[in-house]
Motif scaffolding. Structure first.
Motif, PDB file in Angstrom:
ATOM      1  N   ALA A   1       0.833  -1.204   0.000  1.00  7.69           N
ATOM      2  CA  ALA A   1       0.000   0.000   0.000  1.00  7.69           C
ATOM      3  C   ALA A   1       0.864   1.250   0.000  1.00  7.69           C
ATOM      4  CB  ALA A   1      -0.934  -0.005   1.213  1.00  7.69           C
ATOM      5  N   VAL A   2       1.976   1.201   0.745  1.00  8.23           N
ATOM      6  CA  VAL A   2       2.893   2.343   0.754  1.00  8.23           C
ATOM      7  C   VAL A   2       3.455   2.588  -0.642  1.00  8.23           C
ATOM      8  CG1 VAL A   2       5.122   3.164   1.610  1.00  8.23           C
ATOM      9  CG2 VAL A   2       3.498   2.090   3.189  1.00  8.23           C
ATOM     10  N   ALA A   3       3.839   1.502  -1.328  1.00 11.33           N
ATOM     11  CA  ALA A   3       4.378   1.636  -2.680  1.00 11.33           C
ATOM     12  C   ALA A   3       3.336   2.206  -3.635  1.00 11.33           C
ATOM     13  CB  ALA A   3       4.878   0.278  -3.178  1.00 11.33           C
ATOM     14  N   VAL A   4       2.104   1.720  -3.533  1.00 12.88           N
ATOM     15  CA  VAL A   4       1.033   2.231  -4.392  1.00 12.88           C
ATOM     16  C   VAL A   4       0.775   3.703  -4.091  1.00 12.88           C
ATOM     17  CG1 VAL A   4      -1.442   2.056  -4.903  1.00 12.88           C
ATOM     18  CG2 VAL A   4      -0.050  -0.018  -4.722  1.00 12.88           C
ATOM     19  N   GLY A   5       0.796   4.068  -2.820  1.00 15.33           N
ATOM     20  CA  GLY A   5       0.576   5.460  -2.446  1.00 15.33           C
ATOM     21  C   GLY A   5       1.624   6.389  -3.035  1.00 15.33           C
ATOM     22  N   PHE A   6       2.868   5.951  -3.029  1.00 18.53           N
ATOM     23  CA  PHE A   6       3.916   6.789  -3.597  1.00 18.53           C
ATOM     24  C   PHE A   6       3.855   6.817  -5.120  1.00 18.53           C
ATOM     25  CE2 PHE A   6       5.710   6.407   0.658  1.00 18.53           C
ATOM     26  CZ  PHE A   6       6.061   7.733   0.867  1.00 18.53           C
ATOM     27  N   LEU A   7       3.279   5.788  -5.714  1.00 21.92           N
ATOM     28  CA  LEU A   7       2.987   5.850  -7.142  1.00 21.92           C
ATOM     29  C   LEU A   7       1.971   6.963  -7.406  1.00 21.92           C
ATOM     30  CD1 LEU A   7       3.159   4.738 -10.028  1.00 21.92           C
ATOM     31  CD2 LEU A   7       1.374   3.092  -9.407  1.00 21.92           C
ATOM     32  N   GLY A   8       0.993   7.089  -6.506  1.00 21.32           N
ATOM     33  CA  GLY A   8       0.033   8.187  -6.626  1.00 21.32           C
ATOM     34  C   GLY A   8       0.702   9.545  -6.520  1.00 21.32           C
ATOM     35  N   ILE A   9       1.712   9.663  -5.639  1.00 26.74           N
ATOM     36  CA  ILE A   9       2.450  10.921  -5.521  1.00 26.74           C
ATOM     37  C   ILE A   9       3.164  11.250  -6.829  1.00 26.74           C
ATOM     38  CG2 ILE A   9       4.385  12.061  -4.374  1.00 26.74           C
ATOM     39  CD1 ILE A   9       1.932  11.960  -2.677  1.00 26.74           C
ATOM     40  N   LEU A  10       3.746  10.216  -7.468  1.00 25.30           N
ATOM     41  CA  LEU A  10       4.421  10.444  -8.743  1.00 25.30           C
ATOM     42  C   LEU A  10       3.437  10.903  -9.813  1.00 25.30           C
ATOM     43  CD1 LEU A  10       6.910   7.426  -8.873  1.00 25.30           C
ATOM     44  CD2 LEU A  10       7.399   9.817  -8.322  1.00 25.30           C
ATOM     45  N   ILE A  11       2.220  10.388  -9.759  1.00 27.15           N
ATOM     46  CA  ILE A  11       1.205  10.837 -10.718  1.00 27.15           C
ATOM     47  C   ILE A  11       0.866  12.297 -10.475  1.00 27.15           C
ATOM     48  CG2 ILE A  11      -1.196  10.518 -11.450  1.00 27.15           C
ATOM     49  CD1 ILE A  11      -0.859   7.535 -10.920  1.00 27.15           C
ATOM     50  N   VAL A  12       0.753  12.686  -9.205  1.00 23.42           N
ATOM     51  CA  VAL A  12       0.490  14.096  -8.879  1.00 23.42           C
ATOM     52  C   VAL A  12       1.617  14.975  -9.405  1.00 23.42           C
ATOM     53  CG1 VAL A  12       0.261  15.762  -6.997  1.00 23.42           C
ATOM     54  CG2 VAL A  12      -0.903  13.555  -6.855  1.00 23.42           C
ATOM     55  N   LEU A  13       2.854  14.505  -9.264  1.00 20.48           N
ATOM     56  CA  LEU A  13       4.019  15.287  -9.655  1.00 20.48           C
ATOM     57  C   LEU A  13       4.410  15.055 -11.112  1.00 20.48           C
ATOM     58  CD1 LEU A  13       6.203  14.778  -6.458  1.00 20.48           C
ATOM     59  CD2 LEU A  13       4.787  16.734  -7.060  1.00 20.48           C
ATOM     60  N   LYS A  14       3.457  14.782 -11.940  1.00 19.96           N
ATOM     61  CA  LYS A  14       3.705  14.555 -13.365  1.00 19.96           C
ATOM     62  C   LYS A  14       4.432  15.744 -13.975  1.00 19.96           C
ATOM     63  CE  LYS A  14       1.214  13.815 -17.711  1.00 19.96           C
ATOM     64  NZ  LYS A  14      -0.125  13.716 -18.327  1.00 19.96           N
ATOM     65  N   PRO A  15       5.550  15.499 -14.635  1.00 15.17           N
ATOM     66  CA  PRO A  15       6.279  16.619 -15.259  1.00 15.17           C
ATOM     67  C   PRO A  15       5.373  17.390 -16.219  1.00 15.17           C
ATOM     68  CG  PRO A  15       7.605  14.629 -15.282  1.00 15.17           C
ATOM     69  CD  PRO A  15       6.242  14.226 -14.806  1.00 15.17           C
ATOM     70  N   GLY A  16       5.422  18.705 -16.094  1.00 20.69           N
ATOM     71  CA  GLY A  16       4.592  19.548 -16.941  1.00 20.69           C
ATOM     72  C   GLY A  16       3.257  19.901 -16.333  1.00 20.69           C
TER      73      GLY A  16
ATOM     74  N   ALA B   1      -6.476  10.509  -5.376  1.00 19.86           N
ATOM     75  CA  ALA B   1      -7.390   9.409  -5.073  1.00 19.86           C
ATOM     76  C   ALA B   1      -6.616   8.138  -4.754  1.00 19.86           C
ATOM     77  CB  ALA B   1      -8.341   9.177  -6.246  1.00 19.86           C
ATOM     78  N   ILE B   2      -5.532   7.895  -5.475  1.00 18.64           N
ATOM     79  CA  ILE B   2      -4.708   6.700  -5.211  1.00 18.64           C
ATOM     80  C   ILE B   2      -4.059   6.798  -3.838  1.00 18.64           C
ATOM     81  CG2 ILE B   2      -2.614   5.481  -5.926  1.00 18.64           C
ATOM     82  CD1 ILE B   2      -3.346   6.142  -8.812  1.00 18.64           C
ATOM     83  N   VAL B   3      -3.546   7.973  -3.505  1.00 16.11           N
ATOM     84  CA  VAL B   3      -2.909   8.165  -2.194  1.00 16.11           C
ATOM     85  C   VAL B   3      -3.919   7.937  -1.071  1.00 16.11           C
ATOM     86  CG1 VAL B   3      -1.821   9.847  -0.673  1.00 16.11           C
ATOM     87  CG2 VAL B   3      -1.137   9.720  -3.068  1.00 16.11           C
ATOM     88  N   VAL B   4      -5.105   8.528  -1.202  1.00 18.83           N
ATOM     89  CA  VAL B   4      -6.136   8.362  -0.170  1.00 18.83           C
ATOM     90  C   VAL B   4      -6.570   6.903  -0.078  1.00 18.83           C
ATOM     91  CG1 VAL B   4      -8.500   8.952   0.466  1.00 18.83           C
ATOM     92  CG2 VAL B   4      -6.947  10.733  -0.323  1.00 18.83           C
ATOM     93  N   GLY B   5      -6.746   6.249  -1.236  1.00 17.69           N
ATOM     94  CA  GLY B   5      -7.137   4.837  -1.221  1.00 17.69           C
ATOM     95  C   GLY B   5      -6.105   3.976  -0.529  1.00 17.69           C
ATOM     96  N   ALA B   6      -4.818   4.235  -0.802  1.00 18.95           N
ATOM     97  CA  ALA B   6      -3.758   3.476  -0.136  1.00 18.95           C
ATOM     98  C   ALA B   6      -3.762   3.737   1.366  1.00 18.95           C
ATOM     99  CB  ALA B   6      -2.401   3.836  -0.742  1.00 18.95           C
ATOM    100  N   GLY B   7      -4.016   4.999   1.749  1.00 20.48           N
ATOM    101  CA  GLY B   7      -4.098   5.326   3.170  1.00 20.48           C
ATOM    102  C   GLY B   7      -5.245   4.618   3.861  1.00 20.48           C
ATOM    103  N   LEU B   8      -6.399   4.558   3.198  1.00 20.94           N
ATOM    104  CA  LEU B   8      -7.545   3.863   3.770  1.00 20.94           C
ATOM    105  C   LEU B   8      -7.270   2.362   3.886  1.00 20.94           C
ATOM    106  CD1 LEU B   8     -10.509   5.661   1.955  1.00 20.94           C
ATOM    107  CD2 LEU B   8      -9.888   5.815   4.372  1.00 20.94           C
TER     108      LEU B   8
END
Length: 331
Positions: free
Chosen positions: A168-183, A309-316
Motif C-alpha cells: 500500500a505504501v508503494a502504491v501510495g507513492f505511485l500516486g504521488i508520482l502521478i500528482v508530480l507529473k512533469p509539466g 485518489a490513489i494516495v487516499v485509497g492506499a491510506g484507507l
C-alpha cells in the motif's frame, strides 16, 4: 497543517467508551413517560458528525492560512494562532482530571517538547506550501502521511509491518508520482514543501504513539500546545508586522476555528474509537478542493485528482489492515 489529537496531521486516541445506550430501557413501558427521560443517543453517529464538522473547519482554516500567509509572514501568522491555541490548551487541561499539575507531569519531557516544536515547524512549512502551490496540490501530496507512518512504524516503534501494508505504501507513492507529473505545474522544487510537511507530521504522529505508552493524552495535549507556542514565539517575534484592519476578523476567525475544531475532535474521541473515525477525516480533502476551486481559482488537474485518489485509497487500506490486525490480536 494541521494539531496533536489529529490522526495522520496529524493524534492521541482516547479509550473507547461503552457502545451501548446511556440508559438501559425499562422492563415495562410506563403508562406516562417520565418527564426527564432522555432519548437514545447514537454515540458513533454523533462522533462521525463531529469529525466531519472538524474536517470542514480545518479546511476553512487552510484557506484562511493561505490568504493571510500570502500577505504576512507565515511564521508571524502561526505565532498568533499558537498564542490563542496555548490559552485553549490551558483551559482544557485545567478542567481535566488532575488539572494543570497533572498535565505537566511527564516521563518523557524531551520527547514531548520535541513533538510540540516539530508540529509548529510542520504547520509553518505547510502554510508556505499553501501559498506557493495552492490548497489542492499541497493536500494531494500531504495526504501521504499515513503511508509514511506505516513505513516508519517499524524502525521507530518496533511495530511489525506486513507485506500488504508495504504494498500500500508503494502504491501510495505511485500516486504521488502521478500528482508530480512533469509539466503539470507541480513538479518543482517547491513540491518538496508538502512532502517535507508530511514527513514531519508522520514523525510527530509516531512520537505521539511513543509518549502515549507512558503519558496520558492530556499531558501530550498540554506539551504540544505549550512547547509549540514557546518555540514559535522565539522565532516569530522577530517577524512581527502591523495587521491591516480588514485582516483582523480573518485572524480572529482562524484562531476561533482552531479552538472549535479541536473541541469537536476531543468530544468525538470521547464518543467513539479513533480507528472508527479515521476515514472520515479525509472529507477535509473534499472541502479543500471546493475552496481551492471556488475561492482561489485553482484548477483540479486530472493527474492531481487521480494521484490524490490513489494516495487516499492506499491510506484507507493501511487503516483497514491496522484494524484487522488489532481485531486478530484481541481474539
Amino acid at each position: 497543517m494541521p494539531d496533536d489529537l489529529k490522526p495522520g496531521h496529524h493524534g492521541d486516541p482516547h479509550a473507547a467508551p461503552p457502545s451501548g445506550p446511556l440508559m438501559a430501557p425499562s422492563a415495562q413501558h410506563p403508562a406516562v413517560p417520565p418527564p426527564l427521560a432522555r432519548p437514545r443517543i447514537d454515540r458513533q453517529g454523533m462522533a462521525i458528525l463531529m469529525i466531519c464538522a472538524s474536517a470542514f473547519i480545518f479546511a476553512a482554516q487552510d484557506g484562511i492560512s493561505r490568504y493571510l500567509g500570502a500577505t504576512y509572514s507565515p511564521i508571524f501568522v502561526i505565532m498568533l494562532r499558537y498564542w490563542f491555541f496555548a490559552v485553549f490548551v490551558v483551559v482544557i487541561c485545567a478542567r481535566a482530571p488532575g488539572g494543570l499539575a497533572g498535565a505537566v507531569r511527564t516521563k518523557r519531557p524531551w520527547t514531548q517538547a520535541f513533538r510540540g516544536v516539530l508540529l509548529a515547524a510542520e504547520v509553518i512549512v505547510t502554510v508556505e506550501a499553501f501559498v506557493r502551490l495552492g490548497l489542492i496540490n499541497t493536500h494531494a501530496i500531504f495526504a501521504c502521511y499515513p503511508l509514511l507512518i506505516s513505513a516508519l512504524a517499524g524502525p521507530v516503534l518496533g511495530e511489525k509491518v506486513g507485506w500488504r501494508r508495504w504494498a500500500a505504501v508503494a502504491v501510495g507513492f505511485l500516486g504521488i508520482l502521478i500528482v508530480l507529473k512533469p509539466g503539470s505545474g507541480v513538479f518543482t522544487a517547491e513540491a518538496a514543501l508538502p512532502f517535507a510537511g508530511a514527513i514531519m507530521f508522520a514523525v510527530y504522529g509516531l512520537l505521539t504513539r511513543l509518549v502515549g505508552r507512558d503519558d496520558p493524552a492530556t499531558t501530550s495535549f498540554f506539551w504540544t500546545g505549550m512547547s509549540g507556542a514557546v518555540a514559535i514565539t522565539l522565532v516569530g517575534i522577530w517577524h512581527w508586522e502591523p495587521i491591516a484592519g480588514r485582516d483582523i476578523p480573518w485572524l480572529l476567525l482562524l484562531c476561533l476555528g482552531a479552538a472549535c475544531a479541536h473541541f469537536l475532535l476531543i468530544k468525538a474521541y470521547e464518543l467513539a474509537e479513533a480507528s472508527a473515525l479515521q476515514p472520515f477525516s479525509y472529507t477535509q480533502l473534499v472541502w479543500v478542493s471546493i475552496f481551492g476551486v471556488a475561492i482561489f481559482g485553482e484548477t483540479l488537474a486530472p493527474n492531481v485528482a487521480l494521484g490524490g485518489a490513489i494516495v487516499v485509497g492506499a491510506g484507507l487500506f493501511t487503516w483497514w489492515r491496522s484494524r484487522q490486525n488489532e481485531r486478530a490480536e484481541r481474539n
